[in-house]
Scaffold this active site. Structure first.
Site, PDB file in Angstrom:
ATOM      1  N   HIS A  18       0.771  -1.371   0.033  1.00 33.97           N
ATOM      2  CA  HIS A  18       0.096  -0.088   0.203  1.00 33.97           C
ATOM      3  C   HIS A  18       0.960   1.136  -0.061  1.00 33.97           C
ATOM      4  O   HIS A  18       2.135   1.080  -0.046  1.00 33.97           O
ATOM      5  CB  HIS A  18      -1.044   0.001   1.100  1.00 33.97           C
ATOM      6  CG  HIS A  18      -0.471  -0.290   2.518  1.00 33.97           C
ATOM      7  ND1 HIS A  18       0.277   0.837   3.064  1.00 33.97           N
ATOM      8  CD2 HIS A  18      -0.448  -1.152   3.379  1.00 33.97           C
ATOM      9  CE1 HIS A  18       0.754   0.635   4.095  1.00 33.97           C
ATOM     10  NE2 HIS A  18       0.299  -0.805   4.646  1.00 33.97           N
ATOM     11  N   HIS A  21       3.807   1.593   2.567  1.00 31.03           N
ATOM     12  CA  HIS A  21       4.956   1.050   2.281  1.00 31.03           C
ATOM     13  C   HIS A  21       5.642   1.650   0.970  1.00 31.03           C
ATOM     14  O   HIS A  21       6.914   1.817   1.058  1.00 31.03           O
ATOM     15  CB  HIS A  21       4.718  -0.290   1.491  1.00 31.03           C
ATOM     16  CG  HIS A  21       4.130  -1.592   2.325  1.00 31.03           C
ATOM     17  ND1 HIS A  21       2.836  -1.877   2.072  1.00 31.03           N
ATOM     18  CD2 HIS A  21       4.278  -1.782   3.621  1.00 31.03           C
ATOM     19  CE1 HIS A  21       2.692  -2.702   2.949  1.00 31.03           C
ATOM     20  NE2 HIS A  21       3.125  -2.554   4.136  1.00 31.03           N
ATOM     21  N   CYS A 126      -1.484  -9.622  20.920  1.00 31.20           N
ATOM     22  CA  CYS A 126      -2.214  -9.315  19.567  1.00 31.20           C
ATOM     23  C   CYS A 126      -1.919 -10.341  18.709  1.00 31.20           C
ATOM     24  O   CYS A 126      -0.667 -10.446  18.201  1.00 31.20           O
ATOM     25  CB  CYS A 126      -2.330  -7.887  19.129  1.00 31.20           C
ATOM     26  SG  CYS A 126      -2.875  -7.697  17.669  1.00 31.20           S
ATOM     27  N   CYS A 129      -0.599  -8.554  15.274  1.00 31.07           N
ATOM     28  CA  CYS A 129       0.699  -8.013  15.591  1.00 31.07           C
ATOM     29  C   CYS A 129       1.677  -8.841  15.840  1.00 31.07           C
ATOM     30  O   CYS A 129       3.137  -8.512  15.608  1.00 31.07           O
ATOM     31  CB  CYS A 129       0.625  -6.775  16.717  1.00 31.07           C
ATOM     32  SG  CYS A 129      -0.135  -5.255  16.335  1.00 31.07           S
ATOM     33  N   CYS A 143      -5.634  -4.082  21.375  1.00 26.77           N
ATOM     34  CA  CYS A 143      -4.392  -3.688  20.526  1.00 26.77           C
ATOM     35  C   CYS A 143      -4.654  -2.198  20.252  1.00 26.77           C
ATOM     36  O   CYS A 143      -5.598  -1.858  19.366  1.00 26.77           O
ATOM     37  CB  CYS A 143      -4.197  -4.711  19.359  1.00 26.77           C
ATOM     38  SG  CYS A 143      -2.947  -4.076  18.214  1.00 26.77           S
ATOM     39  N   HIS A 146      -4.525  -2.130  16.089  1.00 25.98           N
ATOM     40  CA  HIS A 146      -5.733  -3.074  15.505  1.00 25.98           C
ATOM     41  C   HIS A 146      -6.898  -2.825  16.221  1.00 25.98           C
ATOM     42  O   HIS A 146      -8.087  -3.037  15.598  1.00 25.98           O
ATOM     43  CB  HIS A 146      -5.373  -4.657  15.406  1.00 25.98           C
ATOM     44  CG  HIS A 146      -4.286  -4.911  14.541  1.00 25.98           C
ATOM     45  ND1 HIS A 146      -3.187  -5.195  14.905  1.00 25.98           N
ATOM     46  CD2 HIS A 146      -4.395  -5.151  13.132  1.00 25.98           C
ATOM     47  CE1 HIS A 146      -2.378  -5.350  14.067  1.00 25.98           C
ATOM     48  NE2 HIS A 146      -2.884  -5.407  12.857  1.00 25.98           N
ATOM     49  N   LYS A 294      -4.239   6.180   9.866  1.00 22.49           N
ATOM     50  CA  LYS A 294      -2.964   5.645   9.483  1.00 22.49           C
ATOM     51  C   LYS A 294      -3.353   4.759   8.019  1.00 22.49           C
ATOM     52  O   LYS A 294      -4.394   4.049   7.966  1.00 22.49           O
ATOM     53  CB  LYS A 294      -2.347   4.464  10.197  1.00 22.49           C
ATOM     54  CG  LYS A 294      -1.051   4.061   9.661  1.00 22.49           C
ATOM     55  CD  LYS A 294      -0.554   2.744  10.656  1.00 22.49           C
ATOM     56  CE  LYS A 294       0.911   2.335   9.747  1.00 22.49           C
ATOM     57  NZ  LYS A 294       1.217   1.049  10.431  1.00 22.49           N
ATOM     58  N   LYS A 297      -3.746  -1.201   4.363  1.00 24.57           N
ATOM     59  CA  LYS A 297      -4.802  -2.193   4.044  1.00 24.57           C
ATOM     60  C   LYS A 297      -5.929  -2.464   4.862  1.00 24.57           C
ATOM     61  O   LYS A 297      -7.199  -2.563   4.567  1.00 24.57           O
ATOM     62  CB  LYS A 297      -4.037  -3.428   3.212  1.00 24.57           C
ATOM     63  CG  LYS A 297      -5.119  -4.046   2.436  1.00 24.57           C
ATOM     64  CD  LYS A 297      -5.252  -3.562   0.975  1.00 24.57           C
ATOM     65  CE  LYS A 297      -6.129  -4.256   0.418  1.00 24.57           C
ATOM     66  NZ  LYS A 297      -6.502  -3.523  -0.814  1.00 24.57           N
TER      67      LYS A 297
HETATM   68 ZN   LIG Z   1      -2.363  -5.416  17.057  1.00 23.62          ZN
END
Ligand SMILES: [Zn+2]
Length: 504
Positions: A18, A21, A126, A129, A143, A146, A294, A297
């Site tokens: 994405h 990156h 998580c 992660c 998290c 997330h 942020k 994806k």
């Molecule tokens: Zn996470």
């Protein structure tokens, strides 16, 4: 010869490439191109992070072997980097044999030096992660990345004695205050270290998609620990220690701010534990935000870099990302801002200067380029911009470098407006501002080469300079006043055709 080793994070194969990156990649690529342009020996490393439970789960869900799954995804990243014209020297995959070898050597070195021990780990974890979070990091039990509930985990682990390195890390930060750039990111890492460090779990027995610990093969190395070691794998730690030592002294890790703790705390401590030097520089960029969130994806707001390139062209996308925000700060991404930069700075400023100058030379001077004289634009008016642009490139301040380029172009366009060579009755009168504007185009083409890889070559070709002739000698080429004239010039095709309003 000076070495310049620059790395990007290695990307988790479960992601599709994405724009976040792409932002890392374009920055790293521009720095690599700048240093190649200076004649440095550049080694630009990127790759994919292919171990961990998430990857194994995804492969199983898709009825594929894990290796086949990671092969497919590694190719997607390579294709994206090709579309963005990322000219890396090496693409490491953590499932490669060379990496297994280096990780095992590195771990064994830490183990032998007494910085790894066995213990029991309990914590909240998580899965996405693949990281544990303390109550401090995740006060609501979710998290922080997330926003999903953390799960309770307990397992026998090996631990890395991170706590033993608090003093050594503080000493390193004090001794080398420029090691982390920019300053406010350094301070973030520094205060984290000052706050006290806990040992970290570095192995798992619950999964097998990873690298076995050399002294206890029931355990595989924790994916983050394994991933960090890629930087020494690729430089030759296990296979060519002489090369490793040479490059390591000039290591630059470009990372996003979300992985500061791994790179600015764990990684230097891991290196010290293995008896190696910390990286020489960590460059931390901020996040690209889309409407305040942020870019990722999984967040659903991912912008596909390949699609953008299809619409605006690779040069324009690269330019916008490096021009809009200083490295380090968070920045908003918007198509409106991209189109604005494109129209104002690429089409109207740079593009217009080239077509104007080549057009008038073709029409009024019989297509023979006049030399730089400095009578319309004295060298002293150009030199400070060139110097600041060079400082920008050398100091990882891309926005500054490109602002100076724009200032030079505005200067040339203003002088042309004032002297109006297209109205001059006498060709000698037209030649002065045109020759000086040609010199600015020459300098601009060199200074934008790390970003506008296509346009830079086109500008040089249009004014009669072989782009290959400046490569490796940017410092000499950026001396003001070298445009010799005499080349035969015809009206250049538009570099950046103006965008029609898309209503974006
Ligand atoms: Zn996470």
């Amino acid at each position: 010869m000076t070495e310049f080793f620059i790395s990007t994070p290695i990307y988790y194969v479960n992601d599709a490439p994405h724009l976040g990156h792409a932002y890392s990649m374009i920055n790293a690529d521009a720095f690599a191109r700048w240093h190649r342009g200076l004649g440095d020996e550049v080694y630009f490393l990127t790759g994919t992070d292919e171990h961990g439970q998430k990857v194994a789960d995804s492969a199983a869900r898709n009825d594929m072997s894990v290796q086949a799954w990671t092969d497919t995804y590694a190719e997607r990243f390579k294709a994206a980097w090709e579309a963005l014209r990322i000219d890396y020297d090496d693409f490491i995959r953590t499932t490669e044999e060379r990496h297994t070898k280096a990780v095992q050597k590195f771990l064994q070195a830490i183990y032998d030096r007494g910085y790894i021990y066995k213990g029991m780990y309990r914590g909240t974890y998580c899965v996405s992660c693949e990281a544990y979070y303390t109550a401090n990091d995740a006060p609501d039990g979710n998290c922080p990345v997330h926003k999903r509930p953390l799960i309770e985990m307990e397992e026998e682990n090996y631990f890395f004695r991170l706590s033993a390195f608090q003093e050594a890390l503080i000493e390193w930060y004090d001794r080398d205050p420029d090691a982390v750039f920019p300053d406010f990111r350094r301070n973030e890492a520094y205060s984290f270290i000052k706050g006290g460090l806990e040992d970290i779990s570095i192995s798992r027995t619950s999964i097998d998609w990873g690298i076995p610990l050399p002294w206890d093969e029931r355990h595989v190395c924790y994916v983050w620990f394994d991933a960090l070691i890629n930087y020494v794998t690729a430089t030759g730690y296990a296979e060519d220690f002489e090369r490793f030592s040479r490059l390591w002294r000039h290591s630059h890790h470009l990372i996003g701010k979300d992985i500061i703790r791994f790179h600015c705390v764990w990684w230097p401590a891991m290196l010290m534990a293995a008896g190696l030097e910390p990286p020489s520089k960590l460059l931390v960029h901020g996040w690209l935000l889309v409407k305040g969130e942020k870019m990722a994806k999984s967040g659903g707001n991912g912008v596909d870099p390949i699609e953008l390139v299809g619409t605006y062209g690779t040069d324009a996308v690269r330019y916008y990302l490096l021009r809009e925000h200083a490295l380090g700060a968070d920045g908003d991404f918007s198509l409106e801002a991209l189109e604005h930069r494109y129209n104002v700075e690429l089409a109207n400023n740079i593009g217009n200067l080239l077509s104007r100058v080549t057009n008038v030379v073709a029409r009024s001077l019989g297509g023979v380029a006049p030399a730089y004289t400095g009578r319309a634009i004295a060298a002293e008016r150009i030199e400070p911009h060139v110097a600041r642009a060079q400082d920008g490139w050398n100091g990882f301040a891309t926005a500054q470098a490109l602002e100076e380029v724009q200032a030079m172009v505005r200067l040339a366009n203003a002088v042309l407006e004032e002297r109006a060579p297209w109205k001059a009755a006498d060709p000698a009168e037209a030649a002065e501002p045109l020759g000086d504007a040609l010199e600015i185009l020459r300098l601009v083409a060199v200074l934008v080469a790390p970003v506008l890889t296509e346009a830079s070559a086109k500008i040089l070709a249009a004014i009669g300079i072989d782009p290959a002739s400046v490569k490796g000698s940017y410092t000499e080429a950026l001396g003001v006043g070298q445009y010799a004239g005499g080349a035969s010039i015809s009206k250049a095709a538009p570099l950046f055709p103006r965008l029609e309003a898309t209503g974006a």
